[in-house]
Design a protein around this motif. Structure first.
Motif, PDB file in Angstrom:
ATOM      1  N   ALA A 161       0.841  -1.191   0.000  1.00 19.94           N
ATOM      2  CA  ALA A 161       0.000   0.000   0.000  1.00 19.94           C
ATOM      3  C   ALA A 161       0.881   1.248   0.000  1.00 19.94           C
ATOM      4  O   ALA A 161       2.060   1.181   0.366  1.00 19.94           O
ATOM      5  N   PRO A 162       0.327   2.398  -0.376  1.00 16.45           N
ATOM      6  CA  PRO A 162       1.113   3.641  -0.347  1.00 16.45           C
ATOM      7  C   PRO A 162       1.702   3.946   1.029  1.00 16.45           C
ATOM      8  O   PRO A 162       2.757   4.559   1.138  1.00 16.45           O
ATOM      9  N   SER A 163       1.052   3.469   2.077  1.00 16.52           N
ATOM     10  CA  SER A 163       1.535   3.695   3.442  1.00 16.52           C
ATOM     11  C   SER A 163       2.734   2.813   3.783  1.00 16.52           C
ATOM     12  O   SER A 163       3.364   2.997   4.827  1.00 16.52           O
ATOM     13  N   GLY A 164       3.040   1.838   2.922  1.00 13.30           N
ATOM     14  CA  GLY A 164       4.118   0.891   3.196  1.00 13.30           C
ATOM     15  C   GLY A 164       3.615  -0.400   3.808  1.00 13.30           C
ATOM     16  O   GLY A 164       4.384  -1.347   3.983  1.00 13.30           O
ATOM     17  N   ARG A 165       2.330  -0.471   4.137  1.00 12.76           N
ATOM     18  CA  ARG A 165       1.745  -1.677   4.716  1.00 12.76           C
ATOM     19  C   ARG A 165       1.664  -2.767   3.642  1.00 12.76           C
ATOM     20  O   ARG A 165       1.241  -2.508   2.517  1.00 12.76           O
ATOM     21  N   MET A 166       2.066  -3.975   3.998  1.00 12.58           N
ATOM     22  CA  MET A 166       1.983  -5.089   3.053  1.00 12.58           C
ATOM     23  C   MET A 166       0.528  -5.527   2.902  1.00 12.58           C
ATOM     24  O   MET A 166      -0.187  -5.700   3.891  1.00 12.58           O
ATOM     25  N   MET A 167       0.110  -5.706   1.666  1.00 12.65           N
ATOM     26  CA  MET A 167      -1.257  -6.093   1.361  1.00 12.65           C
ATOM     27  C   MET A 167      -1.354  -7.574   1.017  1.00 12.65           C
ATOM     28  O   MET A 167      -2.388  -8.192   1.228  1.00 12.65           O
ATOM     29  N   GLY A 168      -0.290  -8.138   0.451  1.00 11.63           N
ATOM     30  CA  GLY A 168      -0.283  -9.541   0.062  1.00 11.63           C
ATOM     31  C   GLY A 168       1.077  -9.915  -0.479  1.00 11.63           C
ATOM     32  O   GLY A 168       1.932  -9.054  -0.705  1.00 11.63           O
ATOM     33  N   TYR A 169       1.269 -11.207  -0.674  1.00 10.59           N
ATOM     34  CA  TYR A 169       2.526 -11.679  -1.258  1.00 10.59           C
ATOM     35  C   TYR A 169       2.316 -13.013  -1.944  1.00 10.59           C
ATOM     36  O   TYR A 169       1.347 -13.721  -1.688  1.00 10.59           O
ATOM     37  N   VAL A 170       3.255 -13.328  -2.828  1.00  8.96           N
ATOM     38  CA  VAL A 170       3.306 -14.635  -3.461  1.00  8.96           C
ATOM     39  C   VAL A 170       4.749 -15.121  -3.403  1.00  8.96           C
ATOM     40  O   VAL A 170       5.682 -14.333  -3.563  1.00  8.96           O
ATOM     41  N   LEU A 171       4.912 -16.407  -3.098  1.00 11.55           N
ATOM     42  CA  LEU A 171       6.208 -17.080  -3.130  1.00 11.55           C
ATOM     43  C   LEU A 171       6.113 -18.191  -4.148  1.00 11.55           C
ATOM     44  O   LEU A 171       5.174 -18.992  -4.105  1.00 11.55           O
ATOM     45  N   GLY A 172       7.067 -18.247  -5.047  1.00  8.69           N
ATOM     46  CA  GLY A 172       7.064 -19.305  -6.042  1.00  8.69           C
ATOM     47  C   GLY A 172       8.446 -19.858  -6.268  1.00  8.69           C
ATOM     48  O   GLY A 172       9.444 -19.312  -5.790  1.00  8.69           O
ATOM     49  N   LYS A 173       8.480 -20.949  -7.010  1.00 15.27           N
ATOM     50  CA  LYS A 173       9.754 -21.556  -7.372  1.00 15.27           C
ATOM     51  C   LYS A 173       9.593 -22.260  -8.707  1.00 15.27           C
ATOM     52  O   LYS A 173       8.476 -22.463  -9.195  1.00 15.27           O
ATOM     53  N   ALA A 174      10.730 -22.637  -9.297  1.00 15.94           N
ATOM     54  CA  ALA A 174      10.746 -23.431 -10.517  1.00 15.94           C
ATOM     55  C   ALA A 174      11.281 -24.802 -10.141  1.00 15.94           C
ATOM     56  O   ALA A 174      12.263 -24.907  -9.402  1.00 15.94           O
ATOM     57  N   GLU A 175      10.609 -25.855 -10.623  1.00 10.09           N
ATOM     58  CA  GLU A 175      11.017 -27.209 -10.255  1.00 10.09           C
ATOM     59  C   GLU A 175      10.617 -28.197 -11.340  1.00 10.09           C
ATOM     60  O   GLU A 175       9.851 -27.871 -12.234  1.00 10.09           O
ATOM     61  N   GLY A 176      11.141 -29.427 -11.216  1.00  9.73           N
ATOM     62  CA  GLY A 176      10.820 -30.497 -12.152  1.00  9.73           C
ATOM     63  C   GLY A 176      11.850 -30.586 -13.265  1.00  9.73           C
ATOM     64  O   GLY A 176      12.753 -29.759 -13.385  1.00  9.73           O
ATOM     65  N   THR A 177      11.686 -31.628 -14.092  1.00  5.88           N
ATOM     66  CA  THR A 177      12.574 -31.832 -15.234  1.00  5.88           C
ATOM     67  C   THR A 177      11.740 -32.223 -16.452  1.00  5.88           C
ATOM     68  O   THR A 177      10.617 -32.716 -16.322  1.00  5.88           O
ATOM     69  N   GLY A 178      12.322 -32.000 -17.623  1.00  7.63           N
ATOM     70  CA  GLY A 178      11.629 -32.370 -18.855  1.00  7.63           C
ATOM     71  C   GLY A 178      10.264 -31.720 -18.948  1.00  7.63           C
ATOM     72  O   GLY A 178      10.100 -30.560 -18.574  1.00  7.63           O
ATOM     73  N   PRO A 179       9.257 -32.469 -19.404  1.00  7.14           N
ATOM     74  CA  PRO A 179       7.913 -31.894 -19.550  1.00  7.14           C
ATOM     75  C   PRO A 179       7.222 -31.620 -18.207  1.00  7.14           C
ATOM     76  O   PRO A 179       6.136 -31.060 -18.172  1.00  7.14           O
ATOM     77  N   GLU A 180       7.873 -31.996 -17.120  1.00  9.89           N
ATOM     78  CA  GLU A 180       7.341 -31.701 -15.783  1.00  9.89           C
ATOM     79  C   GLU A 180       7.976 -30.444 -15.186  1.00  9.89           C
ATOM     80  O   GLU A 180       7.711 -30.094 -14.038  1.00  9.89           O
ATOM     81  N   PHE A 181       8.842 -29.758 -15.958  1.00 15.57           N
ATOM     82  CA  PHE A 181       9.453 -28.528 -15.466  1.00 15.57           C
ATOM     83  C   PHE A 181       8.379 -27.451 -15.426  1.00 15.57           C
ATOM     84  O   PHE A 181       7.687 -27.200 -16.416  1.00 15.57           O
ATOM     85  N   HIS A 182       8.228 -26.809 -14.266  1.00 15.11           N
ATOM     86  CA  HIS A 182       7.114 -25.889 -14.090  1.00 15.11           C
ATOM     87  C   HIS A 182       7.374 -24.864 -12.993  1.00 15.11           C
ATOM     88  O   HIS A 182       8.280 -25.017 -12.185  1.00 15.11           O
TER      89      HIS A 182
END
Length: 185
Positions: free
Chosen positions: A48-69
């Motif tokens: 937010a403009p006040s600096g307050r956190m409104m939300g977040y997302v954590l992600g990663k990349a994993e897998g091999t071959g056609p399962e890489f996602h």
């Protein structure tokens, strides 16, 4: 106007308003730091403009071959900021990076089968249930005898490397697997 920006280590001291929610899984500081160092481009916050956190997302990349996602480990929006499409914006960024930067075949996530609002949002974003994972979530201690292990839906959305949509299936709600060994039940 809020801003979507990279998740910083110092944000760990400011996100209690988001994490103190029954639907949000919380982790130890070392877990968050591992994500921020290995996949910083798949971790962001809405502020937010006040600096307050409104939300977040954590992600990663994993897998091999056609399962890489790309994998969504956590997506959470503080209760007072829900229904403003913040989750959609963070998911769009994670999907874009998973597709364009990492070249993943799909993005997946796990969601509690009881979380109808989140399931509806993910379906609206093009995700579908790939399978149901028995007892994926540990006990909250609310059920009989302090047990209430809850199932999760493994939901997936194909990316541009999967034009034949091999990473998804039509009958995903009917496919049930064990959380312990992945075997079909």
């Amino acid at each position: 106007m809020s801003v979507l920006r990279p998740f910083k280590a110092t944000d760990l001291f400011k996100f209690n308003n988001i994490n103190l929610d029954i639907w949000t899984e919380t982790y130890g500081i070392s877990f968050y730091l591992q994500y921020l160092t290995r996949w910083p481009d798949l971790c962001c916050v809405q502020e937010a403009p006040s600096g307050r956190m409104m939300g977040y997302v954590l992600g990663k990349a994993e897998g091999t071959g056609p399962e890489f996602h790309g994998h969504v480990t956590a997506l959470s929006v503080a209760p007072e900021y829900r229904r403003l499409s913040l989750g959609r914006k963070m998911m769009a960024l994670l999907e874009f990076v998973s597709d364009e930067t990492y070249g993943g075949f799909f993005v997946d996530l796990y969601v509690r089968c009881m979380n109808k609002v989140a399931i509806g949002m993910y379906e609206g974003l093009g995700y579908s249930v790939y399978r149901r994972v028995r007892e994926y979530y540990g006990s909250l201690g609310l059920g009989p005898g302090g047990r209430d292990e809850e199932d999760a839906f493994d939901m997936r959305k194909p990316l541009s490397r999967d034009p034949q949509r091999r990473s998804v299936r039509a009958n995903g709600r009917d496919v049930v697997v064990s959380a312990h060994d992945g075997s079909v039940l």
